[in-house]
Design a protein around this motif. Structure first.
Motif, PDB file in Angstrom:
ATOM      1  N   ALA A  50       0.829  -1.211   0.000  1.00  0.00           N
ATOM      2  CA  ALA A  50       0.000   0.000   0.000  1.00  0.00           C
ATOM      3  C   ALA A  50       0.859   1.256   0.000  1.00  0.00           C
ATOM      4  O   ALA A  50       0.550   2.243  -0.682  1.00  0.00           O
ATOM      5  CB  ALA A  50      -0.943  -0.004   1.198  1.00  0.00           C
ATOM      6  N   LYS A  51       1.977   1.228   0.744  1.00  0.00           N
ATOM      7  CA  LYS A  51       2.860   2.396   0.806  1.00  0.00           C
ATOM      8  C   LYS A  51       3.517   2.661  -0.547  1.00  0.00           C
ATOM      9  O   LYS A  51       3.672   3.808  -0.965  1.00  0.00           O
ATOM     10  CB  LYS A  51       3.933   2.189   1.876  1.00  0.00           C
ATOM     11  CG  LYS A  51       3.402   2.115   3.292  1.00  0.00           C
ATOM     12  CD  LYS A  51       2.773   3.419   3.722  1.00  0.00           C
ATOM     13  CE  LYS A  51       2.323   3.383   5.163  1.00  0.00           C
ATOM     14  NZ  LYS A  51       1.665   4.647   5.569  1.00  0.00           N
ATOM     15  N   VAL A  52       3.886   1.594  -1.246  1.00  0.00           N
ATOM     16  CA  VAL A  52       4.487   1.770  -2.572  1.00  0.00           C
ATOM     17  C   VAL A  52       3.452   2.346  -3.540  1.00  0.00           C
ATOM     18  O   VAL A  52       3.767   3.202  -4.367  1.00  0.00           O
ATOM     19  CB  VAL A  52       5.056   0.429  -3.086  1.00  0.00           C
ATOM     20  CG1 VAL A  52       5.503   0.550  -4.538  1.00  0.00           C
ATOM     21  CG2 VAL A  52       6.231  -0.007  -2.214  1.00  0.00           C
ATOM     22  N   ASN A  53       2.204   1.881  -3.425  1.00  0.00           N
ATOM     23  CA  ASN A  53       1.142   2.469  -4.249  1.00  0.00           C
ATOM     24  C   ASN A  53       0.996   3.953  -3.971  1.00  0.00           C
ATOM     25  O   ASN A  53       0.773   4.755  -4.883  1.00  0.00           O
ATOM     26  CB  ASN A  53      -0.188   1.754  -3.972  1.00  0.00           C
ATOM     27  CG  ASN A  53      -0.625   0.884  -5.141  1.00  0.00           C
ATOM     28  OD1 ASN A  53      -0.362   1.214  -6.294  1.00  0.00           O
ATOM     29  ND2 ASN A  53      -1.295  -0.211  -4.843  1.00  0.00           N
ATOM     30  N   ASP A  54       1.106   4.337  -2.696  1.00  0.00           N
ATOM     31  CA  ASP A  54       1.030   5.758  -2.339  1.00  0.00           C
ATOM     32  C   ASP A  54       2.145   6.554  -3.007  1.00  0.00           C
ATOM     33  O   ASP A  54       1.949   7.696  -3.437  1.00  0.00           O
ATOM     34  CB  ASP A  54       1.114   5.930  -0.819  1.00  0.00           C
ATOM     35  CG  ASP A  54      -0.132   5.443  -0.097  1.00  0.00           C
ATOM     36  OD1 ASP A  54      -1.167   5.271  -0.771  1.00  0.00           O
ATOM     37  OD2 ASP A  54      -0.057   5.222   1.124  1.00  0.00           O
ATOM     38  N   VAL A  55       3.344   5.962  -3.079  1.00  0.00           N
ATOM     39  CA  VAL A  55       4.472   6.634  -3.743  1.00  0.00           C
ATOM     40  C   VAL A  55       4.149   6.885  -5.217  1.00  0.00           C
ATOM     41  O   VAL A  55       4.392   7.970  -5.750  1.00  0.00           O
ATOM     42  CB  VAL A  55       5.762   5.795  -3.605  1.00  0.00           C
ATOM     43  CG1 VAL A  55       6.875   6.371  -4.474  1.00  0.00           C
ATOM     44  CG2 VAL A  55       6.205   5.737  -2.148  1.00  0.00           C
ATOM     45  N   LEU A  56       3.561   5.885  -5.883  1.00  0.00           N
ATOM     46  CA  LEU A  56       3.226   6.035  -7.298  1.00  0.00           C
ATOM     47  C   LEU A  56       2.155   7.101  -7.496  1.00  0.00           C
ATOM     48  O   LEU A  56       2.228   7.907  -8.442  1.00  0.00           O
ATOM     49  CB  LEU A  56       2.749   4.701  -7.873  1.00  0.00           C
ATOM     50  CG  LEU A  56       3.824   3.615  -8.011  1.00  0.00           C
ATOM     51  CD1 LEU A  56       3.192   2.316  -8.476  1.00  0.00           C
ATOM     52  CD2 LEU A  56       4.915   4.054  -8.977  1.00  0.00           C
ATOM     53  N   LEU A  57       1.139   7.121  -6.621  1.00  0.00           N
ATOM     54  CA  LEU A  57       0.098   8.140  -6.726  1.00  0.00           C
ATOM     55  C   LEU A  57       0.671   9.532  -6.487  1.00  0.00           C
ATOM     56  O   LEU A  57       0.324  10.486  -7.181  1.00  0.00           O
ATOM     57  CB  LEU A  57      -1.013   7.854  -5.711  1.00  0.00           C
ATOM     58  CG  LEU A  57      -1.947   6.689  -6.040  1.00  0.00           C
ATOM     59  CD1 LEU A  57      -2.865   6.398  -4.860  1.00  0.00           C
ATOM     60  CD2 LEU A  57      -2.758   6.989  -7.286  1.00  0.00           C
ATOM     61  N   ALA A  58       1.558   9.646  -5.508  1.00  0.00           N
ATOM     62  CA  ALA A  58       2.190  10.939  -5.240  1.00  0.00           C
ATOM     63  C   ALA A  58       3.032  11.391  -6.420  1.00  0.00           C
ATOM     64  O   ALA A  58       3.048  12.581  -6.777  1.00  0.00           O
ATOM     65  CB  ALA A  58       3.041  10.846  -3.970  1.00  0.00           C
ATOM     66  N   ASP A  59       3.715  10.451  -7.057  1.00  0.00           N
ATOM     67  CA  ASP A  59       4.523  10.788  -8.229  1.00  0.00           C
ATOM     68  C   ASP A  59       3.644  11.286  -9.365  1.00  0.00           C
ATOM     69  O   ASP A  59       3.958  12.295 -10.005  1.00  0.00           O
ATOM     70  CB  ASP A  59       5.314   9.559  -8.671  1.00  0.00           C
ATOM     71  CG  ASP A  59       6.088   9.805  -9.960  1.00  0.00           C
ATOM     72  OD1 ASP A  59       7.067  10.575  -9.931  1.00  0.00           O
ATOM     73  OD2 ASP A  59       5.697   9.234 -11.001  1.00  0.00           O
TER      74      ASP A  59
END
Length: 315
Positions: free
Chosen positions: A66-75
């Motif tokens: 989930a945290k990695v998904n958050d990184v992609l969304l933030a990017d």
């Protein structure tokens, strides 16, 4: 850390197969393996384990997904903002909203917002609860403004904008003296004119009826509050509408509706899909609308003591 390594990890986690994930990303399997190895070295934990020809997340990989998904969304959000700034911020924003909220808050807000953001083409579509959620899910609108659903809708994010109550409106055949609140249990002894069930606020009214153990005698369900007002003015019962409604016929008595002494209220919120971030101007639209709603509600509350004083003087 190369953002493509994060994208490779998410694709592999979704497919549980490196060949299929690499095909999805349009890269070779060996390139995807190197991305995952680089991310594992960066994070210092193993993310996958082999299961035959497939892979599966380790317990640590599951915890980080989930945290990695958050990184992609933030990017994506960051690049979208940069693109907006680079283009001088232009684009289209399609907003779905229930008609009562449009009538109450949008006339004064929308014109000034468009003047401040001339490059943004804002288009408003009216609708109700489940209908608006369907439009949002299909991508027909970017965001919606409506009553908060009774249960969270999984693919959507929500932001609280304010609260609204309910009003009872009727002729003096049914209601006595304007202004003083009326208990919903007392309202339900009369024929009721209410909104159609497509409106999310109707869920709140129905729930309040269940709490007091009463079944309303509904004469009319309508999409339009003005239809309810016209029927109430004709002496056909008590109209129950959100307090956002405006433009009432003369001769109707208006009272706030309470439940066991407390105002019967519901939240209004903005909703948008959580799979794709809103463009920067979309989030700005929501933030500025929330500020406008709060200002309008404060202005409305400030007017109430003055209106009460005038009613007492007229008695």
């Amino acid at each position: 850390m190369d953002i493509r390594n994060f994208a490779g990890f998410v694709a592999a986690a979704e497919f549980m197969n490196l060949t299929l994930a690499a095909r999805r990303l349009n890269i070779t399997q060996s390139a995807l393996s190197r991305q995952i190895q680089a991310l594992e070295a960066y994070l210092g934990v193993p993310l996958f384990e082999k299961v035959g020809r497939n892979v599966r997340l380790t317990s640590r990989g599951e915890a980080l997904f989930a945290k990695v998904n958050d990184v992609l969304l933030a990017d994506r959000s960051l690049r979208m903002l940069a693109g907006d700034l680079g283009r001088g911020e232009s684009g289209m924003l399609k907003v779905g909203a229930c008609s009562q909220l449009i009538e109450r808050y949008f006339p004064g807000f929308l014109k000034s917002w468009r003047q401040r953001h001339p490059g943004i083409d804002v288009r408003i579509e009216d609708g109700g609860g489940a209908e608006l959620a369907g439009r949002l899910r299909s991508g027909a609108v970017h965001l919606t403004i409506s009553a908060r659903p009774s249960a969270p809708i999984d693919p959507f994010e929500t932001l609280f904008l304010g609260k609204l109550g309910f009003m009872a409106l009727a002729t003096d055949e049914f209601l006595e003296g304007p202004g003083a609140p009326i208990e919903i249990a007392d309202v339900l002894q009369y024929p009721v004119l209410t909104q159609h069930k497509r409106h999310a606020s109707r869920e709140v009214f129905d729930a309040a009826c269940r709490l007091v153990g009463a079944v309303p005698s509904i004469v009319l369900e309508s999409y339009s509050p003005h239809t309810l007002f016209a029927m109430a003015a004709g002496g056909n019962g008590v109209a129950i509408v959100p307090s956002s409604a405006r433009s009432f016929p003369e001769g109707l008595i208006r009272k706030p509706v309470t439940l066991r002494g407390e105002l019967l209220e519901f939240d209004i919120c903005a909703m948008w899909g959580n799979s794709e971030p809103l463009p920067a101007y979309g989030r700005r639209f929501i933030d500025e609308l929330r500020a406008h709603i709060q200002t309008e509600n404060e202005r409305e509350q400030a007017k109430q003591p003055e209106e009460a004083r005038k009613r007492l003087e007229a008695v």
